[in-house]
Design a protein around this motif. Structure first.
Motif, mmCIF file in Angstrom:
data_model
loop_
_atom_site.group_PDB
_atom_site.id
_atom_site.type_symbol
_atom_site.label_atom_id
_atom_site.label_comp_id
_atom_site.label_asym_id
_atom_site.label_seq_id
_atom_site.Cartn_x
_atom_site.Cartn_y
_atom_site.Cartn_z
ATOM 1 N N LEU A 132 34.076 45.314 46.741
ATOM 2 C CA LEU A 132 35.028 45.488 47.844
ATOM 3 C C LEU A 132 34.854 44.374 48.877
ATOM 4 N N GLN A 133 33.605 44.038 49.167
ATOM 5 C CA GLN A 133 33.331 42.962 50.134
ATOM 6 C C GLN A 133 33.905 41.623 49.649
ATOM 7 N N ASP A 134 33.774 41.369 48.361
ATOM 8 C CA ASP A 134 34.310 40.120 47.795
ATOM 9 C C ASP A 134 35.832 40.050 47.943
ATOM 10 N N LEU A 135 36.493 41.163 47.626
ATOM 11 C CA LEU A 135 37.959 41.191 47.706
ATOM 12 C C LEU A 135 38.437 41.079 49.153
ATOM 13 N N ALA A 136 37.625 41.577 50.074
ATOM 14 C CA ALA A 136 37.992 41.534 51.499
ATOM 15 C C ALA A 136 37.996 40.112 52.040
ATOM 16 N N ARG B 16 45.137 44.028 38.441
ATOM 17 C CA ARG B 16 44.241 42.882 38.634
ATOM 18 C C ARG B 16 43.271 42.759 37.460
ATOM 19 N N LEU B 17 42.933 43.918 36.864
ATOM 20 C CA LEU B 17 41.955 43.947 35.773
ATOM 21 C C LEU B 17 42.572 44.316 34.430
ATOM 22 N N ASP B 18 43.646 45.097 34.484
ATOM 23 C CA ASP B 18 44.258 45.638 33.278
ATOM 24 C C ASP B 18 45.394 44.713 32.810
ATOM 25 N N GLY B 19 45.095 43.895 31.813
ATOM 26 C CA GLY B 19 46.062 42.909 31.318
ATOM 27 C C GLY B 19 47.324 43.534 30.792
ATOM 28 N N ARG B 20 47.193 44.712 30.166
ATOM 29 C CA ARG B 20 48.373 45.377 29.609
ATOM 30 C C ARG B 20 49.334 45.795 30.722
ATOM 31 N N LEU B 21 48.767 46.355 31.807
ATOM 32 C CA LEU B 21 49.601 46.798 32.930
ATOM 33 C C LEU B 21 50.234 45.601 33.644
ATOM 34 N N GLU C 190 39.153 37.356 50.547
ATOM 35 C CA GLU C 190 40.456 36.727 50.295
ATOM 36 C C GLU C 190 41.448 37.782 49.806
ATOM 37 N N PRO C 191 41.942 38.578 50.750
ATOM 38 C CA PRO C 191 42.774 39.723 50.332
ATOM 39 C C PRO C 191 44.177 39.357 49.860
ATOM 40 N N GLY C 192 44.656 38.168 50.236
ATOM 41 C CA GLY C 192 46.029 37.802 49.870
ATOM 42 C C GLY C 192 47.025 38.797 50.447
ATOM 43 N N ASP C 193 47.989 39.226 49.635
ATOM 44 C CA ASP C 193 49.010 40.181 50.098
ATOM 45 C C ASP C 193 48.585 41.631 49.907
ATOM 46 N N ASN C 194 47.384 41.840 49.384
ATOM 47 C CA ASN C 194 46.958 43.199 49.068
ATOM 48 C C ASN C 194 46.607 43.969 50.342
ATOM 49 N N HIS C 195 47.442 44.943 50.652
ATOM 50 C CA HIS C 195 47.320 45.712 51.896
ATOM 51 C C HIS C 195 45.967 46.405 52.001
ATOM 52 N N GLN C 196 45.491 46.974 50.919
ATOM 53 C CA GLN C 196 44.217 47.703 50.942
ATOM 54 C C GLN C 196 43.040 46.746 51.127
ATOM 55 N N HIS C 197 43.107 45.605 50.479
ATOM 56 C CA HIS C 197 42.015 44.632 50.620
ATOM 57 C C HIS C 197 42.009 44.010 52.022
ATOM 58 N N GLN C 198 43.179 43.940 52.643
ATOM 59 C CA GLN C 198 43.263 43.452 54.033
ATOM 60 C C GLN C 198 42.535 44.411 54.986
ATOM 61 N N LEU C 199 42.579 45.686 54.662
ATOM 62 C CA LEU C 199 41.937 46.701 55.512
ATOM 63 C C LEU C 199 40.446 46.857 55.211
ATOM 64 N N ALA C 200 40.014 46.292 54.107
ATOM 65 C CA ALA C 200 38.653 46.558 53.632
ATOM 66 C C ALA C 200 37.578 46.152 54.638
ATOM 67 N N GLN C 201 37.736 44.971 55.236
ATOM 68 C CA GLN C 201 36.686 44.450 56.111
ATOM 69 C C GLN C 201 36.471 45.319 57.341
ATOM 70 N N ARG C 202 37.568 45.722 57.979
ATOM 71 C CA ARG C 202 37.423 46.471 59.236
ATOM 72 C C ARG C 202 37.321 47.980 59.039
ATOM 73 N N LEU C 203 37.670 48.460 57.836
ATOM 74 C CA LEU C 203 37.715 49.907 57.644
ATOM 75 C C LEU C 203 36.944 50.364 56.408
ATOM 76 N N GLY C 204 37.315 49.834 55.251
ATOM 77 C CA GLY C 204 36.715 50.299 54.001
ATOM 78 C C GLY C 204 35.220 50.044 53.914
ATOM 79 N N VAL C 205 34.822 48.805 54.199
ATOM 80 C CA VAL C 205 33.404 48.444 54.069
ATOM 81 C C VAL C 205 32.526 49.217 55.068
ATOM 82 N N PRO C 206 32.891 49.243 56.378
ATOM 83 C CA PRO C 206 32.051 50.030 57.296
ATOM 84 C C PRO C 206 32.000 51.521 56.961
ATOM 85 N N MET C 207 33.102 52.069 56.439
ATOM 86 C CA MET C 207 33.069 53.494 56.058
ATOM 87 C C MET C 207 32.128 53.714 54.877
#
Length: 465
Positions: free
Chosen positions: A354-358, A82-87, A360-377
C-alpha cells in the motif's frame, strides 16, 4: 430466455436502445441486470455467471454485454485489473469493440465509465454515469454502478441524491421500479434521515416483500438507533424472504449478528458467524461476504471474545487478496485477519504494498487516499495489536472525521470508532483515558440506549477509578 425479459424492441421502446440485432443478447443483458439489482443469482437462468457466458455466445460483439459483464466483475472488487491480466484484457476488449462499432452516445459513455473505474478513478467514473442519467434517468445499470461506486468512496450525499434525481422519471409499471425504494432508503439512512429511510424501505417491502436491499436498509436503521429488540424481531420475521438473495444473505446475517454483539449475546453471534457468515464467504469468495467475516471477528475480539482459530481459517480466504489494493476498506479488513492470526509477513506485505502504491497513485482514487488515510489507519491497527495503545490513539484520533472516505456504511465503519475508544481506554496516557470517556458521551448522545456504549462506559470507569 423467457418472455419476461426485454428484447431489442422493448429496450428501444424504453428509449434505452442496445446496439445488437440479437434478441437473446438483449434478454440476457436484462437477466444479468435483474439479478444484480435483486442481489440474487437465479439458478433457473444459470445465475449471473451462466448468463455472462450465454451473452457472449448470443452476440460476441455486443458492447453493452461486455460493459455489464466486465463492469460487474470490476465493481465486485474481488480482483484488481492491475494484477489480473484477464480482467484488464476484458476492459481493453470492451474499449476496442466500442471504438470499432457505430454505437449510441449513451453506450459510449458506459464504456468510458467502466474504463475509468478499472483505473481506480471512481469519482470520474461516477461523473460519467451521472452524465448518462441526466439524459437517461431510467438507465438502471448506470444508477447501480454509480450507487456502488459512491458507496466505495463514502460519498453519502451523492449516493442519496443520485437516486433522488431520477425517481420522478420512474413509473410503477417499469421493470425493477420497486427496487429504487431500497436504494433511495439506503442513501437516506447514510445521511441520517432514519425515519424517512425506514418509511421508504417499508414501501419497497410492501411492493416486493423479498427485496433484500430494503430489508438491509431497515436493519441499518435499527442498528444506527440501537433498537436491538426491533432489529432482532424484524430480521427473524423476514428471514425466509431475504435469505433467497444469495448475494446479500451473508451481509444480512452479519446485521443480525451485530444486534447480538450489541446485546452481549456472543454465543448467538458466533453461531451466525460459523453457520452463515464464514460458511458463505468461503463458498462464494464474494468481497462483501469476506469483509463481513473479518469485521465480525474483530468486533468480537474487541469485546474480549476469543476467536483465535477462526482467524487462521479466515486467513486462507483473505491471504490471496493481500496484493489487490482495490479499495482501502478491503485492505483494512484483510489486515484485521493477518493481525488476528499473528501472520506478521502477510501484514507487512499488505502495508508495504500500500505504501508503494501511495507514492505514485496516478488516477487511482484509493491510492491517492492511502498516504493520509489508509496507511495511518493500518499502522494504528498494528500498534493496537502490539499493545501500543497510546500510539494507536495518536494515529487514529486525528483521522476520525475523515474515515468516511474509506467507504462502506456508517455501521461498517463504526468498528473504527470502537477501536479508537478501546485504544483510548487501554492507553496509559491520562489524557487518552479522559478522551475515551468523552467519546462515549458523544456516542451516547447520537445513539442513546446502546447496551454496547453503556458497557464501555462502565468499563472505562472501572479501569480508571
Amino acid at each position: 430466455m423467457g418472455s419476461s425479459f426485454r428484447d431489442c424492441q422493448a429496450w428501444k421502446d424504453e428509449a434505452l436502445p442496445l446496439t445488437t440485432s440479437s434478441n437473446e443478447a438483449c434478454k440476457l443483458y436484462d437477466a444479468i441486470l435483474t439479478q444484480y439489482v435483486k442481489w440474487r443469482n437465479d439458478d433457473t437462468l444459470g445465475g449471473i455467471e451462466g448468463c455472462m457466458s450465454a451473452i457472449q455466445t448470443a452476440d460476441p460483439n455486443f458492447v453493452m454485454g461486455h460493459v455489464i459483464s466486465t463492469g460487474l466483475e470490476l465493481v465486485a472488487t474481488t480482483s484488481s485489473p492491475r494484477l489480473d491480466g484477464r480482467l484488464a484484457g476484458a476492459v481493453k476488449r470492451t474499449v476496442e469493440l466500442a471504438s470499432s462499432q457505430d454505437i449510441s452516445p449513451r453506450e459510449k459513455l458506459h464504456v468510458k465509465a467502466v474504463e475509468l473505474f478499472s483505473h481506480g478513478n471512481f469519482p470520474k467514473a461516477c461523473e460519467v454515469w451521472e452524465d448518462i442519467l441526466l439524459d437517461h434517468p431510467t438507465d438502471m445499470l448506470a444508477l447501480k454502478f454509480a450507487h456502488d461506486s459512491y458507496f466505495y468512496m463514502g460519498a453519502q450525499v451523492p449516493m442519496r441524491d443520485s437516486v433522488a434525481r431520477v425517481l420522478p422519471h420512474w413509473k410503477p409499471h417499469m421493470p425493477l421500479f420497486s427496487y429504487l425504494k431500497g436504494q433511495y432508503s439506503f442513501g437516506l439512512l447514510e445521511t441520517r434521515f432514519y425515519d424517512q429511510a425506514l418509511k421508504v424501505a417499508l414501501e419497497g417491502l410492501t411492493l416486493t416483500p423479498d427485496d433484500a436491499w430494503s430489508v438491509h436498509s431497515v436493519a441499518h436503521v435499527y442498528e444506527m438507533k440501537a433498537e436491538v429488540d426491533k432489529g432482532l424481531k424484524f430480521m427473524e420475521s423476514r428471514e425466509k424472504d431475504w435469505q433467497r438473495s444469495d448475494m446479500l444473505a451473508s451481509h444480512n446475517y452479519w446485521h443480525w449478528a451485530l444486534y447480538f454483539i450489541e446485546g452481549e449475546q456472543y454465543e448467538a453471534a458466533l453461531e451466525i458467524y460459523d453457520s452463515q457468515v464464514f460458511k458463505r464467504c468461503k463458498a462464494s469468495g464474494a468481497m462483501l461476504d469476506i469483509v463481513d467475516a473479518c469485521s465480525m471477528l474483530y468486533r468480537l475480539e474487541m469485546e474480549g471474545v476469543c476467536v483465535k482459530d477462526r482467524w487462521r481459517e479466515l486467513l486462507q480466504v483473505t491471504r490471496p487478496h493481500t496484493d489487490d489494493h482495490v479499495t482501502l476498506f478491503n485492505d483494512l479488513h484483510f489486515l484485521m485477519v493477518s493481525l488476528g492470526a499473528n501472520e506478521t509477513a502477510a501484514s507487512r506485505r499488505l502495508l508495504e504494498g500500500l505504501q508503494d502504491l501511495a507514492k505514485e497513485p496516478g488516477d487511482n482514487h484509493q491510492h491517492q487516499l492511502a498516504q493520509r488515510l489508509g496507511v495511518p489507519m493500518c499502522n494504528a491497527m498494528t500498534e493496537y495489536q502490539q499493545g501500543n495503545y497510546s500510539q494507536a490513539v495518536a494515529l487514529l484520533y486525528p483521522l476520525r472525521y475523515n474515515m468516511v472516505d474509506i467507504g462502506g456504511s456508517d455501521a461498517q465503519r463504526d468498528l473504527f470508532n470502537q477501536l479508537l475508544v478501546h485504544a483510548a481506554m487501554k492507553s496509559d496516557n491520562k489524557k487518552h483515558q479522559k478522551l475515551a470517556r468523552c467519546l462515549l458521551v458523544e456516542r451516547d448522545a447520537v445513539r442513546p440506549n446502546s447496551p454496547l456504549t453503556l458497557r464501555l462506559m462502565q468499563k472505562a470507569l472501572a479501569l480508571h477509578d
